[in-house]
Design a protein around this motif. Sequence first.
Motif, short mmCIF file in Angstrom:
data_model
loop_
_atom_site.label_atom_id
_atom_site.label_comp_id
_atom_site.label_asym_id
_atom_site.label_seq_id
_atom_site.Cartn_x
_atom_site.Cartn_y
_atom_site.Cartn_z
N ALA A 22 0.81 -1.26 -0.03
CA ALA A 22 -0.04 0.14 0.21
C ALA A 22 0.78 1.43 0.04
CB ALA A 22 -1.15 -0.09 1.12
N LEU A 23 1.92 1.20 0.77
CA LEU A 23 2.53 2.50 1.12
C LEU A 23 4.05 2.69 0.00
CD1 LEU A 23 3.46 4.82 2.88
CD2 LEU A 23 5.18 3.33 4.08
N VAL A 24 4.54 1.79 -0.44
CA VAL A 24 5.60 2.08 -1.54
C VAL A 24 5.19 2.66 -2.90
CG1 VAL A 24 7.44 0.89 -3.02
CG2 VAL A 24 7.31 0.27 -0.52
N PRO A 25 3.95 2.19 -3.28
CA PRO A 25 3.63 2.98 -4.43
C PRO A 25 3.19 4.51 -4.25
CG PRO A 25 2.62 0.99 -4.42
CD PRO A 25 3.19 1.17 -3.15
N VAL A 26 3.03 4.75 -3.17
CA VAL A 26 2.78 6.27 -2.74
C VAL A 26 4.05 6.87 -2.61
CG1 VAL A 26 1.78 7.78 -0.73
CG2 VAL A 26 0.55 5.66 -1.56
N LEU A 27 4.76 6.36 -1.99
CA LEU A 27 6.26 6.84 -1.75
C LEU A 27 6.87 7.33 -3.02
CD1 LEU A 27 7.66 4.73 1.39
CD2 LEU A 27 6.29 7.13 1.20
N ARG A 28 6.82 6.25 -4.03
CA ARG A 28 7.56 6.44 -5.33
C ARG A 28 6.81 7.36 -6.32
NH1 ARG A 28 11.80 2.97 -5.14
NH2 ARG A 28 11.55 0.93 -4.20
N ALA A 29 5.57 7.69 -5.87
CA ALA A 29 4.80 8.63 -6.76
C ALA A 29 5.07 10.26 -6.23
CB ALA A 29 3.32 8.46 -6.75
N ARG A 30 5.89 10.34 -5.29
CA ARG A 30 6.34 11.65 -4.72
C ARG A 30 7.38 12.25 -5.44
NH1 ARG A 30 2.76 14.97 -1.53
NH2 ARG A 30 0.98 13.46 -0.97
N ASP A 31 7.63 13.57 -5.42
CA ASP A 31 8.87 14.06 -5.78
C ASP A 31 9.77 14.27 -4.61
OD1 ASP A 31 7.83 14.61 -8.23
OD2 ASP A 31 7.10 16.65 -7.61
N GLU A 32 11.11 14.58 -5.11
CA GLU A 32 12.00 14.31 -3.95
C GLU A 32 11.97 15.35 -2.74
OE1 GLU A 32 15.77 13.03 -2.30
OE2 GLU A 32 14.97 12.15 -4.20
N ALA A 124 3.99 4.82 8.92
CA ALA A 124 3.31 4.68 7.58
C ALA A 124 2.07 5.97 8.03
CB ALA A 124 3.07 3.35 7.14
N GLY A 125 1.64 5.61 8.62
CA GLY A 125 0.43 6.49 9.12
C GLY A 125 0.91 8.10 9.29
N ASP A 126 1.89 8.22 10.09
CA ASP A 126 2.60 9.56 10.05
C ASP A 126 2.83 10.19 8.77
OD1 ASP A 126 2.38 9.02 12.99
OD2 ASP A 126 4.58 8.31 13.03
N VAL A 127 3.41 9.43 8.18
CA VAL A 127 3.69 10.07 6.59
C VAL A 127 2.54 10.40 5.95
CG1 VAL A 127 4.87 9.37 4.33
CG2 VAL A 127 5.96 8.74 6.40
N ARG A 128 1.55 9.46 5.96
CA ARG A 128 0.24 9.99 5.02
C ARG A 128 -0.24 11.13 5.84
NH1 ARG A 128 -0.25 4.04 5.12
NH2 ARG A 128 -0.53 3.21 2.94
N GLU A 129 -0.38 11.07 7.01
CA GLU A 129 -0.97 12.52 7.54
C GLU A 129 -0.03 13.76 7.24
OE1 GLU A 129 -3.04 13.21 11.71
OE2 GLU A 129 -0.88 13.08 11.94
N ALA A 130 1.22 13.60 7.49
CA ALA A 130 2.26 14.50 6.93
C ALA A 130 1.87 15.19 5.62
CB ALA A 130 3.44 14.35 7.00
N TRP A 131 1.48 14.11 4.59
CA TRP A 131 1.16 14.43 3.29
C TRP A 131 -0.02 14.68 2.88
CZ3 TRP A 131 4.67 10.39 0.62
CH2 TRP A 131 6.18 10.88 0.67
N GLY A 132 -1.13 14.67 3.82
CA GLY A 132 -2.44 14.87 3.69
C GLY A 132 -2.97 13.43 2.81
N GLU A 133 -2.57 12.58 2.97
CA GLU A 133 -3.02 11.25 2.30
C GLU A 133 -4.06 10.77 2.80
OE1 GLU A 133 -2.11 9.79 -0.69
OE2 GLU A 133 -0.30 10.88 -1.18
N PRO A 134 -5.07 9.99 2.42
CA PRO A 134 -6.16 9.49 2.87
C PRO A 134 -5.72 8.09 3.74
CG PRO A 134 -6.32 8.73 0.78
CD PRO A 134 -4.98 9.66 1.10
N GLU A 135 -6.44 7.97 4.79
CA GLU A 135 -6.40 6.61 5.70
C GLU A 135 -5.22 6.42 6.48
OE1 GLU A 135 -7.06 3.37 2.44
OE2 GLU A 135 -8.97 3.18 3.30
N ALA A 136 -4.66 7.67 6.83
CA ALA A 136 -3.88 7.65 8.15
C ALA A 136 -4.16 6.74 9.24
CB ALA A 136 -3.31 9.23 8.31
#
Length: 220
Positions: A22-32, A124-136
């Motif tokens: 679930a997480l790795v595709p989200v990470l790889r879609a982000r800019d540096e 992983a939830g911390d990262v989602r929350e920091a980025w405003g991603e759903p389902e943190a």
Amino acid sequence: MTDTWVRDPELPGRLLTVERDALVPVLRARDEADFAAPVRACPGWSVRDVLAHCSAALTRVTEGRFEEGVFSPEANERDIAERAEWPAGRIVDELERGMTESGPVLAKAGGVLDALALGEWVHAGDVREAWGEPEAYAGPGLAYALPLLAAVTRARGHLALQADLDDVDDPLRLGADAGDRTPARFIGDAATLVRLYSGRRPAAPYELAGAEEGELKIFR
């Protein structure tokens, strides 16, 4: 509470595998540049720092490197510093590898490292929350994180609590029955329960009776 708990040694690895997918595709879609975003739950750390901490911890597990002071705040900061010049993609590569390979090691550890897998999922939830991603603190890993949270609190002799979750059919029993204290009661959604046990700020209403918020925390 009836003491019928038996540890599932495969559960930590399953949680990490589901979260990896679930997480790795989200990470790889982000800019540096996105990896510099601050993480509210970890003051002073960026998304990059949180991921570097997570990937380093799993690498230590897979390589069997548990020197004195491992996972202490000082060791965590050293791990992050060692990866300070890495591109984000390299950190993600290490994280993906660790989430893939650490399951069997965690299974054989007898439970002493189960909380590490839970902590990785919370981060992983911390990262989602920091980025405003759903389902943190939710998403597909929740079905594995909740029983692992119950197992970790039971193994540690944590206070007994029954959670009646808005988004889960069956009540969740956490902690161990001390015999001299009535089990606490939580009513709310599952993500909020995870936030309380991991020391994160609740984002939705809930009810807690028979315990204080601080008594639920399981991480430093």
